[in-house]
Enzyme design. Structure first.
Site, mmCIF file in Angstrom:
data_model
loop_
_atom_site.group_PDB
_atom_site.id
_atom_site.type_symbol
_atom_site.label_atom_id
_atom_site.label_comp_id
_atom_site.label_asym_id
_atom_site.label_seq_id
_atom_site.Cartn_x
_atom_site.Cartn_y
_atom_site.Cartn_z
ATOM 1 N N THR A 1 0.811 -1.220 0.000
ATOM 2 C CA THR A 1 0.000 0.000 0.000
ATOM 3 C C THR A 1 0.842 1.267 0.000
ATOM 4 O O THR A 1 0.470 2.258 -0.629
ATOM 5 C CB THR A 1 -0.909 -0.023 1.255
ATOM 6 O OG1 THR A 1 -1.771 -1.135 1.139
ATOM 7 C CG2 THR A 1 -1.737 1.234 1.389
ATOM 8 N N SER B 1 1.971 -7.845 -0.719
ATOM 9 C CA SER B 1 2.808 -8.762 0.069
ATOM 10 C C SER B 1 2.117 -10.084 0.377
ATOM 11 O O SER B 1 2.749 -11.015 0.876
ATOM 12 C CB SER B 1 3.307 -8.097 1.342
ATOM 13 O OG SER B 1 2.299 -8.020 2.319
ATOM 14 N N SER B 2 0.829 -10.195 0.060
ATOM 15 C CA SER B 2 0.167 -11.503 0.196
ATOM 16 C C SER B 2 0.741 -12.490 -0.817
ATOM 17 O O SER B 2 0.571 -13.706 -0.683
ATOM 18 C CB SER B 2 -1.340 -11.364 -0.028
ATOM 19 O OG SER B 2 -1.836 -10.414 0.870
ATOM 20 N N THR C 1 2.052 -4.388 4.378
ATOM 21 C CA THR C 1 1.971 -4.698 5.810
ATOM 22 C C THR C 1 1.537 -6.141 6.085
ATOM 23 O O THR C 1 1.858 -6.688 7.137
ATOM 24 C CB THR C 1 0.978 -3.747 6.517
ATOM 25 O OG1 THR C 1 -0.292 -3.850 5.881
ATOM 26 C CG2 THR C 1 1.469 -2.318 6.491
ATOM 27 N N ASP C 2 0.794 -6.734 5.131
ATOM 28 C CA ASP C 2 0.179 -8.035 5.442
ATOM 29 C C ASP C 2 1.183 -9.104 5.867
ATOM 30 O O ASP C 2 0.920 -9.857 6.803
ATOM 31 C CB ASP C 2 -0.640 -8.534 4.238
ATOM 32 C CG ASP C 2 -1.915 -7.721 4.048
ATOM 33 O OD1 ASP C 2 -2.294 -6.983 4.980
ATOM 34 O OD2 ASP C 2 -2.542 -7.835 2.977
ATOM 35 N N THR D 1 2.413 -20.363 21.633
ATOM 36 C CA THR D 1 1.065 -20.128 22.146
ATOM 37 C C THR D 1 0.208 -19.354 21.142
ATOM 38 O O THR D 1 0.723 -18.497 20.419
ATOM 39 C CB THR D 1 1.083 -19.379 23.497
ATOM 40 O OG1 THR D 1 -0.265 -19.046 23.842
ATOM 41 C CG2 THR D 1 1.902 -18.097 23.449
ATOM 42 N N CYS E 1 -1.989 -17.371 22.125
ATOM 43 C CA CYS E 1 -2.237 -16.060 22.737
ATOM 44 C C CYS E 1 -1.234 -15.081 22.117
ATOM 45 O O CYS E 1 -0.100 -15.448 21.847
ATOM 46 C CB CYS E 1 -1.963 -16.088 24.241
ATOM 47 S SG CYS E 1 -2.962 -17.292 25.112
HETATM 48 N N1 ASP Z 1 -2.229 -5.990 0.936
HETATM 49 C C1 ASP Z 1 -1.225 -4.981 1.180
HETATM 50 C C2 ASP Z 1 0.119 -5.685 1.232
HETATM 51 O O1 ASP Z 1 0.430 -6.303 2.221
HETATM 52 C C3 ASP Z 1 -1.533 -4.278 2.444
HETATM 53 C C4 ASP Z 1 -0.557 -3.201 2.839
HETATM 54 O O2 ASP Z 1 0.455 -2.949 2.245
HETATM 55 O O3 ASP Z 1 -0.811 -2.566 3.859
HETATM 56 O O4 ASP Z 1 0.864 -5.630 0.296
#
Ligand code: ASP
Length: 349
Positions: free
Chosen positions: A15, A58-59, A89-90, A284, A286
């Site tokens: 993103t 990043s998925s 971020t993913d 864990t 948790c």
């Molecule tokens: N789907 C995006 C990624 O991980 C989400 C992000 O960058 O925040 O590439």
């Protein structure tokens, strides 16, 4: 230091690299024009270059790409004082954890960051994340970097990368490190918590020489699964998951302090898998706290069955560490021994 610090930004996608075109569609942001877009970076007094990789969500991240990113750092290691890796971020915590295990002799900052809101959107969190990540990657004291490890910066906090998890799909404070305190906290000033930062032996002592060469462990064995325990799991489900062809390792997300059912069929399924050479690591489910397999009978039974204690490791760290150790071609005993040791500060205090 007389010359300006030099930073290489490695852009991998996500993103943070998006902006809206005139039709409102999200398109990749031109990171080469970073100084034009953000005049503020000029005041940082840092030389910045950008290395662009084909941007991905990043998925779609894979171990092959982890190796490519690590090679960019290795190949440019001598020329730059620090590295900022822009990443979706993913799966950022997985990539950042993987890199921490891949690098041998790392003595320069490698700071991961990204954003929840695209860079090209007015309210983006990417601008602050990027600028502060650059500042952290270039920060030096007595000619040595302040944070010479793989870290992750997001929303005012710098963490050890292999202690992080993405904890919110919505909040700008998307990452946390619940079992290890931040390496730095950012307000008006950047407050480095040096007691929490890892420094190589002899760091800063007279005659200390930074290791010139960075080497990369680049083999990963992806024959692993993450098995999250739930009440009602059946013998058939458990046995089928443990019988996946070629399986070599399991990150076993158990209850609380590392507890699981004590039924004979359950423990037999685990011991049979271990007897077939599969490494089973207890972490864990948790988000916070550690596995202690001696606290309850339900944990002790797992220990006696040969399950490895993952202490307070995140699933992200445990998966990437196990893939990396298996990739080194170690024996089952060695993998068990090293999984229980903290190799890059990923577990214990
Ligand atoms: N789907 C995006 C990624 O991980 C989400 C992000 O960058 O925040 O590439």
């Amino acid at each position: 230091m007389n010359r300006k610090p030099s930073i290489l930004i490695i852009y991998t996608g996500g993103t943070i690299g998006m902006q809206r075109d005139e039709n409102g569609t999200l398109i990749p942001f031109d990171f080469n024009s970073i100084e034009r877009e953000f005049p503020a970076v000029r005041h940082l007094n840092v030389d910045i270059d950008v290395f662009k990789m084909p941007p991905i969500d990043s998925s779609n991240m894979k171990p092959e790409r982890w190796v490519e990113i690590a090679h960019v750092v290795r190949d440019n290691y001598a020329q730059y004082d620090g590295f900022v890796i822009l990443h979706g971020t993913d799966t950022m915590s997985y990539t950042a954890s993987a890199l921490s295990f891949m690098f041998e002799n790392l003595a320069k900052p490698v700071v991961f960051t990204g954003s929840q809101i695209p860079m090209g959107i007015m309210r983006t969190d990417g601008r602050e994340n990027l600028i502060t990540a650059i500042e952290i990657a270039s920060a030096q004291r007595d000619g040595l970097p302040i944070v010479p490890e793989v870290s992750l910066y997001f929303q005012n906090r710098l963490f050890r990368a292999n202690r992080t998890s993405k904890v919110s799909a919505e909040a700008l404070s998307a990452f946390d490190s619940r079992n290890y305190p931040p390496l730095a906290e950012v307000g008006v000033n950047i407050e480095y918590r040096v007691a929490n930062i890892h420094y190589p032996d002899g760091w800063g002592e007279q005659g200390y020489m930074m290791p010139a060469e960075l080497t990369v462990n680049e083999k990963f064995d992806t024959n692993v699964i993450v098995l999250k325990l739930f009440p009602g799991i059946s013998e058939m489900t458990l046995r089928s998951m443990l019988s996946v062809s070629g399986l070599r390792g399991v990150i076993f997300e158990t209850f609380g302090t590392g507890n699981a059912p004590t039924a004979e069929w359950f423990l037999n399924a685990l011991s049979d898998a271990i007897a077939r050479g599969i490494a089973i690591v207890n972490v864990t489910q948790c988000g916070e706290g550690a596995v202690d397999m001696e606290l309850y009978e339900t944990g002790l039974r797992l220990k006696n069955a040969g399950v490895i204690c993952g202490y307070d490791m995140t699933t992200e760290a445990a998966v990437t560490k196990l893939m990396s150790l298996l990739g080194l071609g170690l024996s089952q005993e060695e993998v068990s021994r090293m999984m229980a040791l903290s190799l890059r500060g990923e577990s214990g205090q």
